[in-house]
Design an enzyme around this catalytic site. Structure first.
Site, short mmCIF file in Angstrom:
data_model
loop_
_atom_site.label_atom_id
_atom_site.label_comp_id
_atom_site.label_asym_id
_atom_site.label_seq_id
_atom_site.Cartn_x
_atom_site.Cartn_y
_atom_site.Cartn_z
N SER A 7 0.85 -1.19 0.00
CA SER A 7 0.00 0.00 0.00
C SER A 7 0.88 1.24 0.00
CB SER A 7 -0.91 0.01 1.23
OG SER A 7 -1.58 1.24 1.33
N HIS A 32 -1.19 -1.31 -3.99
CA HIS A 32 -2.52 -0.97 -3.49
C HIS A 32 -2.59 0.54 -3.32
CE1 HIS A 32 -6.18 -1.87 -1.07
NE2 HIS A 32 -5.79 -0.87 -0.30
N ASP A 34 -4.95 3.66 -2.10
CA ASP A 34 -6.14 4.07 -1.36
C ASP A 34 -6.63 5.43 -1.85
OD1 ASP A 34 -6.43 1.93 0.57
OD2 ASP A 34 -4.56 2.64 1.46
N MET A 36 -9.35 8.20 -1.04
CA MET A 36 -10.27 8.63 0.02
C MET A 36 -10.88 9.99 -0.31
SD MET A 36 -7.90 7.70 3.30
CE MET A 36 -6.72 6.35 3.25
N HIS A 65 -8.34 1.04 -4.17
CA HIS A 65 -9.27 0.86 -3.06
C HIS A 65 -10.09 2.14 -2.91
CE1 HIS A 65 -9.74 -0.23 1.51
NE2 HIS A 65 -10.90 -0.08 0.89
N MET A 67 -12.33 4.27 -1.14
CA MET A 67 -12.95 4.60 0.15
C MET A 67 -13.74 5.89 -0.07
SD MET A 67 -9.90 3.87 2.84
CE MET A 67 -8.73 2.55 2.63
N MET A 134 -11.27 -5.49 6.29
CA MET A 134 -10.52 -4.42 6.95
C MET A 134 -10.30 -4.81 8.40
SD MET A 134 -9.85 -2.15 4.68
CE MET A 134 -9.14 -0.95 5.83
N ASP A 172 -6.43 -6.15 5.12
CA ASP A 172 -5.75 -4.85 5.09
C ASP A 172 -5.96 -4.15 6.42
OD1 ASP A 172 -4.61 -2.43 4.46
OD2 ASP A 172 -6.18 -1.81 3.06
#
Length: 237
Positions: A7, A32, A34, A36, A65, A67, A134, A172
């Site tokens: 990540s 990975h 993220d 957000m 990912h 979010m 998660m 994760d």
């Protein structure tokens, strides 16, 4: 074989190219990213541009990912990605999201926050490539692994095996050399780590130690099952 995803949430963004290179040389299996939005989680992080930049920097698969609250409007922006992870808590019509992800050539992964029950994904379990459990509340790197999540991983593994599905289990949150074995023993197939990789001075050693701890747990699991099977056979005799 246990796979490890790096990540980039804990990477040095001022030297992202070098960070990606070091992780590749260390033997990670994918990256990975993220994304957000500051609404679904209380933080704002990387956007579309960063994800696409990472994809250009590596030949390894890239997992985005999401979010975010409005999953549907973002999917087409990530058509170059290999995996697209969405949260079940953020969508009303998961089958539509899954089909949309598949239509752009990516593999869909559904994520669950720690307090979200597995019942929420029971009817889409065979439609997704993987489930991401998660093991921390999403939004920030460096949090501590929530131990009770091992029970959730075990339960998910049982659901998959009992139904004969090929769905993978990603984990994760708070993954390091101490917690990786817990996740693997519980049934995890893929581990995602941020600070346990990019937060270390020697990335190559960090990845090796993480993988070794996971593989050792996998071997112990196998030996335990073999011993249990032999014990049952002895009882039958």
């Amino acid at each position: 074989m246990i796979k490890i995803g790096a990540s980039i949430l804990s990477a040095d963004f001022g030297n992202l190219k070098e960070e990606i290179k070091k992780a590749e040389e260390a033997g990670v299996d994918f990256f990975h990213v993220d994304v957000m939005d500051g609404h679904f989680v209380p933080n704002i992080s990387m956007g579309i541009g960063i994800a696409k930049h990472v994809k250009k920097l590596t030949e390894l698969p890239v997992d985005v990912h999401l979010m975010v609250e409005n999953v549907d409007i973002f999917i087409n922006e990530f058509e170059e990605m290999d995996y697209i992870t969405f949260h079940i808590e953020a969508v009303k019509f998961p089958f539509r999201i899954i089909n949309k992800i598949k239509s752009i050539g990516a593999k869909p992964i559904v994520a669950l926050n720690p307090a979200t029950p597995l019942d929420a994904i029971e009817y889409i379990l065979d439609e997704v490539y993987a489930v991401l459990i998660m093991t921390v509340e999403p939004g920030f790197s460096g949090q501590k692994f929530i131990p009770i999540m091992t029970k959730k991983i075990r339960k998910l593994k049982s659901m998959i095996v009992e139904n004969g599905y090929d769905t993978k289990i990603f984990v994760d949150g708070g993954i390091n050399v101490e917690t990786a074995p817990l996740a693997v023993k519980s049934g995890a197939d893929v581990l995602i780590a941020a600070s346990a990789i990019f937060g270390k001075d020697d990335v190559k050693t960090a990845v090796k130690e993480l993988r070794d701890s996971a593989l050792k747990a996998l071997d112990i699991n196998f030996l335990n099952k073999k011993s249990e099977k032999q014990s049952n056979l002895n009882k039958e005799e």
